[in-house]
Design a protein around this motif. Structure first.
Motif, PDB file in Angstrom:
ATOM      1  N   CYS A  35      77.116  60.356  38.959  1.00  0.00           N
ATOM      2  CA  CYS A  35      78.096  61.421  38.722  1.00  0.00           C
ATOM      3  C   CYS A  35      79.027  61.071  37.553  1.00  0.00           C
ATOM      4  CB  CYS A  35      78.916  61.675  39.983  1.00  0.00           C
ATOM      5  SG  CYS A  35      78.003  62.542  41.275  1.00  0.00           S
ATOM      6  N   GLU A  36      79.445  59.825  37.485  1.00  0.00           N
ATOM      7  CA  GLU A  36      80.315  59.428  36.376  1.00  0.00           C
ATOM      8  C   GLU A  36      79.587  59.554  35.043  1.00  0.00           C
ATOM      9  OE1 GLU A  36      83.038  55.663  34.813  1.00  0.00           O
ATOM     10  OE2 GLU A  36      81.884  55.478  36.663  1.00  0.00           O
ATOM     11  N   PHE A  37      78.343  59.103  35.019  1.00  0.00           N
ATOM     12  CA  PHE A  37      77.542  59.175  33.790  1.00  0.00           C
ATOM     13  C   PHE A  37      77.301  60.632  33.398  1.00  0.00           C
ATOM     14  CE2 PHE A  37      73.345  57.521  31.705  1.00  0.00           C
ATOM     15  CZ  PHE A  37      73.902  57.700  30.451  1.00  0.00           C
ATOM     16  N   LEU A  38      76.941  61.465  34.392  1.00  0.00           N
ATOM     17  CA  LEU A  38      76.676  62.879  34.126  1.00  0.00           C
ATOM     18  C   LEU A  38      77.928  63.577  33.592  1.00  0.00           C
ATOM     19  CD1 LEU A  38      74.514  65.094  34.316  1.00  0.00           C
ATOM     20  CD2 LEU A  38      75.297  65.547  36.654  1.00  0.00           C
ATOM     21  N   SER A  39      79.075  63.245  34.146  1.00  0.00           N
ATOM     22  CA  SER A  39      80.320  63.863  33.671  1.00  0.00           C
ATOM     23  C   SER A  39      80.620  63.467  32.227  1.00  0.00           C
ATOM     24  CB  SER A  39      81.491  63.472  34.584  1.00  0.00           C
ATOM     25  OG  SER A  39      81.867  62.124  34.389  1.00  0.00           O
ATOM     26  N   ASN A  40      80.328  62.209  31.880  1.00  0.00           N
ATOM     27  CA  ASN A  40      80.548  61.760  30.501  1.00  0.00           C
ATOM     28  C   ASN A  40      79.656  62.516  29.519  1.00  0.00           C
ATOM     29  OD1 ASN A  40      82.469  59.857  31.243  1.00  0.00           O
ATOM     30  ND2 ASN A  40      80.989  58.185  31.406  1.00  0.00           N
TER      31      ASN A  40
END
Length: 473
Positions: free
Chosen positions: A400-405
């Motif tokens: 989720c963190e990677f996707l948000s970035n």
């Protein structure tokens, strides 16, 4: 030979002399007298009169007598039994093995002696005793400079066993720190060996060392950045300067197709490196290293792990390695390096596709069965499910963190391309929204602004499905 010979049983004469079980080691049926004989033979091999030899005799010392090999292999098998291991400890067998390792040039004999010590170290009391012997510790670490792969494998196995014992782990970390040449030896193995079993075991040792001691990890990261002060002499051989990241990458490529667990280990080493700024810099500062790292990991997630034709349950097998790979890719992505391999239009959509597929499969894996036929079976599996849920939670957080970035830097053109190619379909956008909300609400709102310009109908549908979102258009 394919396997070590079976250990001998006491013969009838010994039973008659010693009485029932008198010659047995502990509760086993293994013979004390026989074992004494084998150890005495080892002592003879490294006795001073046998170690003083001419050059012709030295060649013979490289080979192990077949009868002695068979007998010492039996001891190797027997040493997996705790009673036998304790008996060997009482007989000071570690000192005998230390003498062999210090004096013998026979690779097979050295391998077997380290292997026996590795078996003995599996028992806590003996592990503490072996670890507290400074001289033995030095001899064992010196085995890491050996050129014989089987000896290196057994040495690595023994080290991993000791590093896994909390009472003695710090002792071995400090010893390894005292010998900087160990870094070069391990890097040489990772960068040049084709022995997959050895690469996996060495990787496990490095992974454990980095997990135990961040200071040592930093030292090893900086080792490759230090250039020798004095230029090499004309007649001297220039020593290679090993850098930890290229060595880890080379080992990863070697184990990739043959040992999934080994690849998992090396991906975790890379993940540990990215937990410190020096580690991230070691990856991205050199363009070639950064590109090699990115290309390998990008290929893994986009073309190998969790593919569209894989069953969703495959995520259970790949969850730990995926978490490591995404974590490293995310660290490189967030490092703001202006490199060709990070061109947004080339990497963002394949990564979005991979990340959303993982999140979709995760939903499938976390579904509980509607009917439970056997409640007792459910109870026995409860702890395993909890552990699975823990690793899936880690993977979800990283994803989720990677996707948000990635969502934060999407352009109008990239969104339009994603809609056309299917990476940003309604179903996939819904999955992304479900997982990113509410923690990444600002990111989703900014994405919806762009989506309104590209496909207003889809943007309206998504807003209707997620009424708490108010896109400021």
């Amino acid at each position: 030979m394919d396997r070590n010979p079976s250990p001998p049983l006491p013969n009838r004469d010994q039973d008659e002399e010693e009485g029932a079980g008198g010659d047995c080691i502990g509760s086993t049926v293994y013979s004390k007298h026989w074992l004494f004989g084998v150890l005495s033979g080892l002592i003879q091999i490294v006795s001073p009169e046998n170690t003083k030899s001419s050059s012709d005799e030295e060649e013979q010392q490289m080979e192990l007598d077949e009868e002695m090999e068979n007998e010492i292999c039996r001891v190797w098998d027997m040493s997996m039994d705790e009673d036998v291991a304790l008996f060997l400890q009482e007989f000071n067998a570690p000192d005998i093995f230390m003498g062999v390792l210090a004096k013998s040039k026979c690779p097979r004999l050295r391998e077997i002696c380290v292997g026996i010590l590795g078996n003995m170290a599996c028992f806590q009391e003996i592990c503490v005793s072996i670890s507290s012997d400074k001289n033995l510790g030095q001899v064992l670490l010196h085995c890491l400079y050996d050129s014989d792969p089987p000896t290196l494998l057994e040495t690595s196995r023994l080290l991993l066993t000791c590093l896994s014992q909390t009472e003695v782990a710090s002792v071995w970390v400090e010893r390894i720190r005292e010998y900087p040449a160990i870094y070069d030896s391990i890097c040489f193995i990772m960068s040049s060996s084709t022995n997959v079993d050895l690469l996996v075991k060495v990787g496990e040792v490095v992974d454990k060392l980095f997990d135990l001691d961040e200071k040592l990890m930093l030292e090893w990261i900086r080792n490759g950045a230090v250039q020798p002060l004095d230029p090499p002499q004309e007649d001297s051989e220039e020593q290679p300067v090993f850098k930890i990241v290229p060595c880890v990458l080379e080992a990863s490529k070697q184990v990739r197709s043959e040992n999934p667990e080994g690849l998992d280990v090396y991906m975790h080493i890379l993940q540990l490196l990215t937990t410190v700024d020096d580690g991230i810099q070691a990856i991205v500062q050199c363009p070639d290293t950064g590109k090699d790292t990115w290309n390998l990991l990008f290929d893994l997630v986009c073309h190998e792990f969790c593919q569209s034709d894989d069953p969703p349950i495959i995520l259970q097998e790949q969850k730990t390695v995926l978490a490591s790979v995404y974590s490293v890719l995310s660290a490189i992505y967030a490092s703001q390096t202006e490199q060709e391999y990070l061109k947004i239009e080339e990497v963002d959509l394949p990564l979005i596709d991979s990340l959303i597929r993982v999140l979709q499969n995760m939903e499938h894996c976390q579904k509980k069965p509607e009917n439970s036929a056997d409640s007792n079976m459910e109870e026995t599996k409860k702890s395993d499910l909890t552990q699975d849920d823990f690793h899936l939670k880690i993977l979800k957080d990283i994803s989720c963190e990677f996707l948000s970035n990635i969502f934060q830097v999407l352009t109008k053109e990239t969104v339009a391309q994603g809609l056309k190619e299917g990476q940003l379909s309604k179903q996939k956008c819904s999955c992304a929204f479900e997982n990113l909300l509410p923690f990444y609400s600002p990111v989703i709102e900014d994405f919806l602004k762009i989506l309104h310009e590209v496909d207003k109908t889809l943007a309206d549908d998504l807003e209707e499905s997620f009424p708490n979102l108010k896109a400021q258009t």
